[in-house]
Scaffold this motif. Sequence first.
Motif, short mmCIF file in Angstrom:
data_model
loop_
_atom_site.label_atom_id
_atom_site.label_comp_id
_atom_site.label_asym_id
_atom_site.label_seq_id
_atom_site.Cartn_x
_atom_site.Cartn_y
_atom_site.Cartn_z
N ASN A 142 -65.11 -64.80 -72.50
CA ASN A 142 -66.49 -65.28 -72.32
C ASN A 142 -66.71 -66.66 -72.93
O ASN A 142 -67.72 -67.30 -72.67
CB ASN A 142 -67.48 -64.29 -72.96
N TYR A 143 -65.76 -67.11 -73.77
CA TYR A 143 -65.95 -68.37 -74.49
C TYR A 143 -64.84 -69.39 -74.24
O TYR A 143 -64.96 -70.53 -74.67
CB TYR A 143 -66.04 -68.09 -76.00
N ALA A 144 -63.77 -68.98 -73.58
CA ALA A 144 -62.64 -69.89 -73.37
C ALA A 144 -62.11 -69.74 -71.95
O ALA A 144 -62.05 -68.62 -71.41
CB ALA A 144 -61.54 -69.60 -74.38
N SER A 145 -61.72 -70.86 -71.36
CA SER A 145 -61.19 -70.82 -69.99
C SER A 145 -59.78 -70.25 -69.96
O SER A 145 -59.34 -69.71 -68.95
CB SER A 145 -61.19 -72.23 -69.39
N GLU A 146 -59.09 -70.35 -71.08
CA GLU A 146 -57.72 -69.85 -71.15
C GLU A 146 -57.51 -69.12 -72.48
O GLU A 146 -57.82 -69.66 -73.54
CB GLU A 146 -56.73 -71.03 -71.05
N VAL A 147 -57.00 -67.90 -72.40
CA VAL A 147 -56.74 -67.10 -73.60
C VAL A 147 -55.24 -66.75 -73.62
O VAL A 147 -54.72 -66.17 -72.67
CB VAL A 147 -57.58 -65.80 -73.62
N HIS A 148 -54.57 -67.13 -74.70
CA HIS A 148 -53.14 -66.84 -74.84
C HIS A 148 -52.96 -65.57 -75.67
O HIS A 148 -53.51 -65.44 -76.76
CB HIS A 148 -52.43 -68.02 -75.53
N LYS A 149 -52.17 -64.64 -75.12
CA LYS A 149 -51.96 -63.35 -75.77
C LYS A 149 -50.47 -63.12 -75.97
O LYS A 149 -49.67 -63.30 -75.04
CB LYS A 149 -52.56 -62.23 -74.92
N SER A 150 -50.07 -62.71 -77.17
CA SER A 150 -48.65 -62.45 -77.45
C SER A 150 -48.26 -61.05 -76.99
O SER A 150 -49.12 -60.23 -76.63
CB SER A 150 -48.40 -62.58 -78.97
N ASP A 151 -46.97 -60.77 -77.05
CA ASP A 151 -46.51 -59.40 -76.88
C ASP A 151 -46.94 -58.59 -78.10
O ASP A 151 -47.21 -59.14 -79.17
CB ASP A 151 -44.98 -59.36 -76.76
N THR A 152 -46.99 -57.28 -77.96
CA THR A 152 -47.33 -56.41 -79.08
C THR A 152 -46.07 -56.17 -79.93
O THR A 152 -44.99 -55.94 -79.39
CB THR A 152 -47.90 -55.09 -78.57
N TYR A 153 -46.24 -56.25 -81.24
CA TYR A 153 -45.09 -56.08 -82.14
C TYR A 153 -45.50 -55.35 -83.42
O TYR A 153 -46.69 -55.13 -83.67
CB TYR A 153 -44.46 -57.44 -82.46
N ASP A 154 -44.51 -54.99 -84.23
CA ASP A 154 -44.76 -54.26 -85.47
C ASP A 154 -45.28 -55.20 -86.55
O ASP A 154 -44.75 -56.29 -86.75
CB ASP A 154 -43.47 -53.60 -85.99
N HIS A 155 -46.31 -54.75 -87.26
CA HIS A 155 -46.86 -55.49 -88.40
C HIS A 155 -46.69 -54.62 -89.63
O HIS A 155 -47.34 -53.58 -89.76
CB HIS A 155 -48.35 -55.80 -88.15
#
Length: 323
Positions: free
Chosen positions: A190-203
């Motif tokens: 809703n606030y950005a034209s492009e959203v970068h998302k990483s793969d899911t990983y262990d934290h």
Amino acid sequence: MIFFRFPFSETIYTTGDTSASDAVSFLSFDQSEKLDFKRNINAISISEFLNHEVFNDELKMELLEFKEETSEEYQKKLLNVMDFIKDNQLSKLVISRRKLVEFNGSKLSLSQTFLNLCEAYKNAFVYFFIKDGKCWLGAFSELLGKFDKRTSEFETISLAGTIPVDEKWTDKEIEEQKPVTDFISNTLKNYASEVHKSDTYDHISGNIKHLRTDFKAKITEEDLEKIIAELHPTPAVCGIPKEMCRNAIENFEPHPRNFYAGYIKVETEENVQYFVNLRCAEFFKNAALIYVGGGITAESSPEKEWRETELKSEAILKNLSFK
């Protein structure tokens, strides 16, 4: 009085004597309470920090007539929570409890406990404050948001699902983290034209691990507080849909969350950072209350959820420093 350390840093900061725009603020879960530390942020050495070592007997407030929720009571409540989740077709609802630690005349170094947390949780935002009679310590690594004033880049993470580090993920944890990720992704769009998302990983966080997904987006500074207002409370500390889950938390939890599951805002010349306030405890002259919780789903095991909260409480318990 406040002391804090940023993730992956060795430097301890406090606030100085001159008024400035740099500030640290603590907001409660329901945002009804806010504590501000509006002064210059200064780095100090560990020796300077320990020059004024603080002990529990210096605190003003005592904890009186506190009755801790038993394992049986908590698990019984979770069965009712699971019925509510099924009846309302919710993906998850986060329920917390408070674990009592009585000092029984022992002397606790709050300062050394803070340093122990810094050593144990390198990737966490660690803090210790005393203000208006309140004393809290905490160490947690969930970033609600970080805004770079120079590049206008906003970062946040989706963090959910909890198991011991040596166990393997099950569908329960994967399904618990997915709505958190979707919620953040939809909010940022809703606030950005492009959203970068990483793969899911262990934290990894001490003796437990979570599932984590990172996000980055370019936003305007004017939208920053709007985004934070939409993100808080995230599904990781509340549930979805937000308002229904907030109301359910009030009904199911017999205690106020206070600063637990609220957030901490730290602003400097370069950036503004917001940290979720989990793995934290409220300290009194005679005892401490450790706030812990977990994401409950229709498939949850109440017994396993109790064990999860016990595991989470060890973040504080194992780092208490008695003299």
